[in-house]
Design an enzyme around this catalytic site. Sequence first.
Site, PDB file in Angstrom:
ATOM      1  N   HIS A  48      -4.002  -7.190  -4.891  1.00 14.21           N
ATOM      2  CA  HIS A  48      -4.276  -5.833  -5.364  1.00 14.21           C
ATOM      3  C   HIS A  48      -3.096  -5.395  -6.216  1.00 14.21           C
ATOM      4  O   HIS A  48      -2.026  -5.078  -5.688  1.00 14.21           O
ATOM      5  CB  HIS A  48      -4.460  -4.927  -4.122  1.00 14.21           C
ATOM      6  N   ASP A  91      -9.906   0.629   0.869  1.00 13.20           N
ATOM      7  CA  ASP A  91      -8.489   0.371   1.127  1.00 13.20           C
ATOM      8  C   ASP A  91      -7.752   1.680   1.407  1.00 13.20           C
ATOM      9  O   ASP A  91      -7.639   2.535   0.526  1.00 13.20           O
ATOM     10  CB  ASP A  91      -7.893  -0.321  -0.113  1.00 13.20           C
ATOM     11  N   MET A 143      -1.174  -2.961  -8.117  1.00 10.11           N
ATOM     12  CA  MET A 143      -0.917  -1.546  -8.398  1.00 10.11           C
ATOM     13  C   MET A 143       0.263  -1.493  -9.347  1.00 10.11           C
ATOM     14  O   MET A 143       1.394  -1.144  -8.973  1.00 10.11           O
ATOM     15  CB  MET A 143      -0.628  -0.801  -7.081  1.00 10.11           C
ATOM     16  N   MET A 147     -10.058   3.139  -3.444  1.00  8.97           N
ATOM     17  CA  MET A 147      -8.875   3.593  -2.714  1.00  8.97           C
ATOM     18  C   MET A 147      -9.249   4.828  -1.897  1.00  8.97           C
ATOM     19  O   MET A 147      -9.751   5.811  -2.448  1.00  8.97           O
ATOM     20  CB  MET A 147      -7.738   3.962  -3.685  1.00  8.97           C
ATOM     21  N   HIS A 165      -4.830  -9.575   2.275  1.00  6.10           N
ATOM     22  CA  HIS A 165      -4.679  -8.581   1.204  1.00  6.10           C
ATOM     23  C   HIS A 165      -3.195  -8.442   0.847  1.00  6.10           C
ATOM     24  O   HIS A 165      -2.357  -8.183   1.716  1.00  6.10           O
ATOM     25  CB  HIS A 165      -5.248  -7.252   1.685  1.00  6.10           C
ATOM     26  N   MET A 189       3.158  -3.745  -5.896  1.00  5.67           N
ATOM     27  CA  MET A 189       3.521  -2.420  -6.433  1.00  5.67           C
ATOM     28  C   MET A 189       4.757  -2.555  -7.317  1.00  5.67           C
ATOM     29  O   MET A 189       5.694  -3.281  -6.962  1.00  5.67           O
ATOM     30  CB  MET A 189       3.825  -1.460  -5.281  1.00  5.67           C
ATOM     31  N   SER A 223      -3.775  -6.174   5.421  1.00  5.08           N
ATOM     32  CA  SER A 223      -2.787  -5.972   4.361  1.00  5.08           C
ATOM     33  C   SER A 223      -1.405  -6.326   4.886  1.00  5.08           C
ATOM     34  O   SER A 223      -0.894  -5.679   5.811  1.00  5.08           O
ATOM     35  CB  SER A 223      -2.785  -4.514   3.903  1.00  5.08           C
ATOM     36  N   ASP A 272      -0.519  -6.438  -1.397  1.00  3.48           N
ATOM     37  CA  ASP A 272      -0.308  -5.208  -2.156  1.00  3.48           C
ATOM     38  C   ASP A 272       0.892  -5.345  -3.078  1.00  3.48           C
ATOM     39  O   ASP A 272       2.039  -5.392  -2.625  1.00  3.48           O
ATOM     40  CB  ASP A 272      -0.105  -4.033  -1.190  1.00  3.48           C
TER      41      ASP A 272
END
Length: 228
Positions: free
Chosen positions: A72, A181, A74, A143, A39, A43, A14, A41
């Site tokens: 991913h 994750d 979020m 998660m 990966h 957000m 990540s 992330d």
Amino acid sequence: MILMGKSPAILAPSILSADFSRLGEEVKAVEAAGADWIHVDVMDGHFVPNLTIGPLVVKALRPVTKLPLDCHLMVSRPQDWVEEFAKAGAAVITVHAEAAPHLHRLVQQIRSLGCKAGVSINPATPISVLEEILADVDLVLLMSVNPGFGGQKFIESSRDKLTRLSELRAERGLKFLIEIDGGVSRENIGELRQLGCDAFVAGAAVFSGDRAANLKALKSAAEAGKAR
Ligand code: DX5
Ligand code: ZN
């Protein structure tokens, strides 16, 4: 029932824990060290209490590496963003079930954009919310921390959840990948592999100190598949 994955474990560092001032070099370094996916992330400061990166960074990374970019999301209203991420070069787009009331439509949308479709659930969300969508997804991301930050402690009850999901997959004869994750480490990756996990996100366990040595240790611990 314990399932052993047949293909090699997929390691997905990540970049949340990478040095952002040298992001391209960090990605190249983990690729050279044997990472399988990168990966990313994403957000939005709304679905989770942190704000990170958007499609521009995915676009910038696309020419830097040959590895699949595992995005991913979020974010609230993921349906507003999947097309942008697909255009930017995402290979996998994972959305949260908690953020998507029309999850079936969204999964179809992701696939129609030429990406693999993943769905994720937070630690407090039961696997049962995914029952009707499992046959339509390429990946389920469990998660094992509350999303928002890297470097958190693995939530122990995630093991049971992983076991149940793995059993459900076997019972139904489905082929989706299971990715975990949050808080993945050299100490727990072998057991998680043994419980049926295929893909492992690791932030702090890769991007602190010697990236290549960390990745090598995680890979060999995953393949050893040892319980703690
Ligand atoms: C958490 C993110 C994770 C996180 C993992 O919200 O989705 O991908 O960066 O980091 P570690 O491996 O440090 O728990
Ligand atoms: Zn993540």
